[in-house]
Motif scaffolding. Structure first.
Motif, PDB file in Angstrom:
ATOM      1  N   ALA A  64       0.835  -1.202   0.000  1.00  0.00           N
ATOM      2  CA  ALA A  64       0.000   0.000   0.000  1.00  0.00           C
ATOM      3  C   ALA A  64       0.871   1.254   0.000  1.00  0.00           C
ATOM      4  CB  ALA A  64      -0.933  -0.016   1.209  1.00  0.00           C
ATOM      5  N   ALA A  65       1.958   1.230   0.791  1.00  0.00           N
ATOM      6  CA  ALA A  65       2.857   2.385   0.839  1.00  0.00           C
ATOM      7  C   ALA A  65       3.513   2.628  -0.517  1.00  0.00           C
ATOM      8  CB  ALA A  65       3.920   2.167   1.912  1.00  0.00           C
ATOM      9  N   LEU A  66       3.934   1.555  -1.184  1.00  0.00           N
ATOM     10  CA  LEU A  66       4.571   1.705  -2.491  1.00  0.00           C
ATOM     11  C   LEU A  66       3.586   2.176  -3.546  1.00  0.00           C
ATOM     12  CD1 LEU A  66       6.876  -1.451  -2.448  1.00  0.00           C
ATOM     13  CD2 LEU A  66       7.621   0.937  -2.427  1.00  0.00           C
ATOM     14  N   LEU A  67       2.331   1.768  -3.417  1.00  0.00           N
ATOM     15  CA  LEU A  67       1.310   2.254  -4.341  1.00  0.00           C
ATOM     16  C   LEU A  67       1.097   3.752  -4.178  1.00  0.00           C
ATOM     17  CD1 LEU A  67      -1.435  -0.544  -4.245  1.00  0.00           C
ATOM     18  CD2 LEU A  67      -0.077   0.175  -6.234  1.00  0.00           C
ATOM     19  N   VAL A  68       1.126   4.215  -2.935  1.00  0.00           N
ATOM     20  CA  VAL A  68       0.926   5.642  -2.678  1.00  0.00           C
ATOM     21  C   VAL A  68       2.054   6.463  -3.288  1.00  0.00           C
ATOM     22  CG1 VAL A  68       0.868   7.408  -0.865  1.00  0.00           C
ATOM     23  CG2 VAL A  68      -0.471   5.294  -0.607  1.00  0.00           C
ATOM     24  N   VAL A  69       3.302   5.996  -3.110  1.00  0.00           N
ATOM     25  CA  VAL A  69       4.442   6.768  -3.620  1.00  0.00           C
ATOM     26  C   VAL A  69       4.794   6.400  -5.063  1.00  0.00           C
ATOM     27  CG1 VAL A  69       5.383   7.087  -1.315  1.00  0.00           C
ATOM     28  CG2 VAL A  69       6.129   5.124  -2.661  1.00  0.00           C
ATOM     29  N   GLY A 186      16.539  -0.643  -1.434  1.00  0.00           N
ATOM     30  CA  GLY A 186      16.136   0.239  -0.354  1.00  0.00           C
ATOM     31  C   GLY A 186      15.259  -0.493   0.649  1.00  0.00           C
ATOM     32  N   GLY A 187      15.010   0.165   1.780  1.00  0.00           N
ATOM     33  CA  GLY A 187      14.334  -0.499   2.881  1.00  0.00           C
ATOM     34  C   GLY A 187      12.928  -0.968   2.587  1.00  0.00           C
ATOM     35  N   VAL A 188      12.064  -0.061   2.120  1.00  0.00           N
ATOM     36  CA  VAL A 188      10.681  -0.442   1.833  1.00  0.00           C
ATOM     37  C   VAL A 188      10.642  -1.479   0.721  1.00  0.00           C
ATOM     38  CG1 VAL A 188       8.470   0.395   0.963  1.00  0.00           C
ATOM     39  CG2 VAL A 188       9.719   1.734   2.660  1.00  0.00           C
ATOM     40  N   GLU A 189      11.451  -1.258  -0.324  1.00  0.00           N
ATOM     41  CA  GLU A 189      11.500  -2.219  -1.421  1.00  0.00           C
ATOM     42  C   GLU A 189      11.988  -3.587  -0.937  1.00  0.00           C
ATOM     43  OE1 GLU A 189      12.354   1.866  -3.249  1.00  0.00           O
ATOM     44  OE2 GLU A 189      12.804   0.767  -1.413  1.00  0.00           O
ATOM     45  N   SER A 190      12.994  -3.567  -0.072  1.00  0.00           N
ATOM     46  CA  SER A 190      13.543  -4.807   0.444  1.00  0.00           C
ATOM     47  C   SER A 190      12.504  -5.575   1.258  1.00  0.00           C
ATOM     48  CB  SER A 190      14.767  -4.505   1.319  1.00  0.00           C
ATOM     49  OG  SER A 190      15.263  -5.669   1.910  1.00  0.00           O
ATOM     50  N   GLU A 360      13.762   3.132   4.585  1.00  0.00           N
ATOM     51  CA  GLU A 360      13.719   4.015   3.439  1.00  0.00           C
ATOM     52  C   GLU A 360      14.742   3.550   2.429  1.00  0.00           C
ATOM     53  OE1 GLU A 360      12.003   6.870   3.013  1.00  0.00           O
ATOM     54  OE2 GLU A 360      11.012   7.018   4.931  1.00  0.00           O
ATOM     55  N   ALA A 361      14.475   3.874   1.171  1.00  0.00           N
ATOM     56  CA  ALA A 361      15.524   3.681   0.205  1.00  0.00           C
ATOM     57  C   ALA A 361      16.655   4.581   0.644  1.00  0.00           C
ATOM     58  CB  ALA A 361      15.037   4.100  -1.160  1.00  0.00           C
ATOM     59  N   GLY A 362      17.835   4.049   0.692  1.00  0.00           N
ATOM     60  CA  GLY A 362      18.935   4.854   1.163  1.00  0.00           C
ATOM     61  C   GLY A 362      19.319   4.534   2.582  1.00  0.00           C
TER      62      GLY A 362
END
Length: 369
Positions: A64-69, A186-190, A360-362
């Motif tokens: 859901a977070a990735l869809l938002v961003v 990145g963190g969320v992606e991972s 976070e990514a990074g």
């Protein structure tokens, strides 16, 4: 530009940003330290059902977070790189062991032994760096590792068995961190990639439990179901705070903050859960803390020496922080890199705290209690 050897904010950030980063770091490690209070709330669900819910709801939350961003380009790139995808699968498998053992340990009355796993994690990370990456240690670091080994032996005598919960947690997360450094996500992606690997087996297990009438999510009432669903939020929120901290404060600060989580867990185990602490266990923990003091002292001493050797002008040229090694963690470039606690073999595993990839990514991978 801030000197990375000092306890100021990361280069390029204001004092206000540094304070925000410090507060976020305290919040992240504080939440990881207090998470033993959460898992017992999910009873009568067993550790395996809780673990499965954590996998499922974590994916729902981060998706859901990735869809938002609108950040999905990385997924296609990952699918076209079998080696990286294989590393993600390994990372998912190792962190599954870490999560599962931690949840079981807390809900079975072994909070103190679980906290020990995260106290010794930096020592295990150092040992793996020597054995696998052929890194060289300074004499004080060797002394810290030796004291850590002695601590495990004392605790084994005290428990009447090897402290296997601590060792599994420490080695699983050290392995997880090693694999994560090679994945470059990145963190969320991972977290999304790993929970995507975990999702189908976890969902299949929950459906199997439901078919046999043993799924507490369906029988424990709406409050219980809401708590199980919130495992995704409990996993992700500390990572968001860590991500905000990692880009605002130096690695030396994060390297010291990392000890807050096991300290809180240890105190909860002794004071709140009233777990037994006979003299031999106190002796074992005292040796572990001595090893960590040696490790931290050596890291800070090396940092100061490097800063003096570089001088102000050299520090400015060597000190800027850039993402390195594909992890996205801001690290000092050049000679300053070896001086910063949390980098090289100084305070390894700044992100390797109980429970999760980074936010976070990074930022670098974290544990997940």
């Amino acid at each position: 530009m801030s000197d990375v050897s000092k306890e100021g904010p990361v280069a390029g950030t204001s004092k206000g940003e540094g304070r925000i980063g410090l507060l976020n770091g305290l919040a992240a490690y504080g939440m990881w330290g207090l998470v033993p209070l959460f898992w017992p709330l999910l009873k009568p669900a067993g550790a395996t059902e809780i673990l499965a819910h954590r996998m499922v709801w974590s994916l729902v939350f981060v998706a859901a977070a990735l869809l938002v961003v609108r950040r999905w380009a990385w997924a296609g790139e990952l699918l076209r790189q079998p080696r990286r995808l294989g590393l993600v699968v390994i990372a998912a498998a190792v962190i599954t062991v870490n999560w599962g053992v931690y949840i079981w340990a807390v809900n079975s009355g072994h909070v103190v032994e679980a906290s020990l796993g995260y106290f010794i994690n930096p020592l295990v990370t150092i040992a793996m760096g020597v054995l696998i990456l052929k890194e060289r240690l300074r004499p004080t670091q060797w002394a810290a590792v030796g004291v850590g080994v002695a601590a495990v032996l004392v605790l084994a005598i005290g428990y009447g068995r090897p402290p296997w919960i601590s060792l599994v947690l420490a080695f699983s997360f050290a392995t997880y961190g090693l694999v994560k450094k090679k994945v470059d996500l990145g963190g969320v992606e991972s977290l999304a990639a790993e929970t995507a690997v975990q999702f189908l087996p976890a969902l299949a297990y929950l459906l199997w439990l439901g078919a046999h009438g043993d799924l507490t999510f369906a029988t424990g009432g709406p409050g219980h179901a809401a708590l199980l669903a919130s495992t995704g939020i409990v996993t992700a929120i500390p990572l968001v705070c860590f991500g905000a901290a990692a880009i605002r404060v130096p690695l030396s600060t994060l390297g010291l903050l990392q000890y807050l989580a096991p300290v809180f867990q240890f105190l909860l185990g002794v004071v709140y859960f009233h777990e037994a602490m006979p003299a031999e266990r106190w002796a074992g923990f005292a040796l572990v803390w001595l090893a960590l003091v040696l490790l931290t002292w050596d890291a800070l001493r090396t940092s100061r020496r490097a800063a003096r050797a570089l001088g102000p002008r050299a520090a400015r040229s060597a000190g800027p922080l850039e993402p390195t090694g594909g992890t996205g963690v801001p690290e000092p470039v050049g000679a300053a890199a070896a001086a910063v606690p949390g980098g090289a073999c100084d305070l390894p595993g700044i992100a390797d705290m109980p429970g999760a990839p980074v936010a976070e990514a990074g930022t670098a991978p974290l544990p997940k209690p």
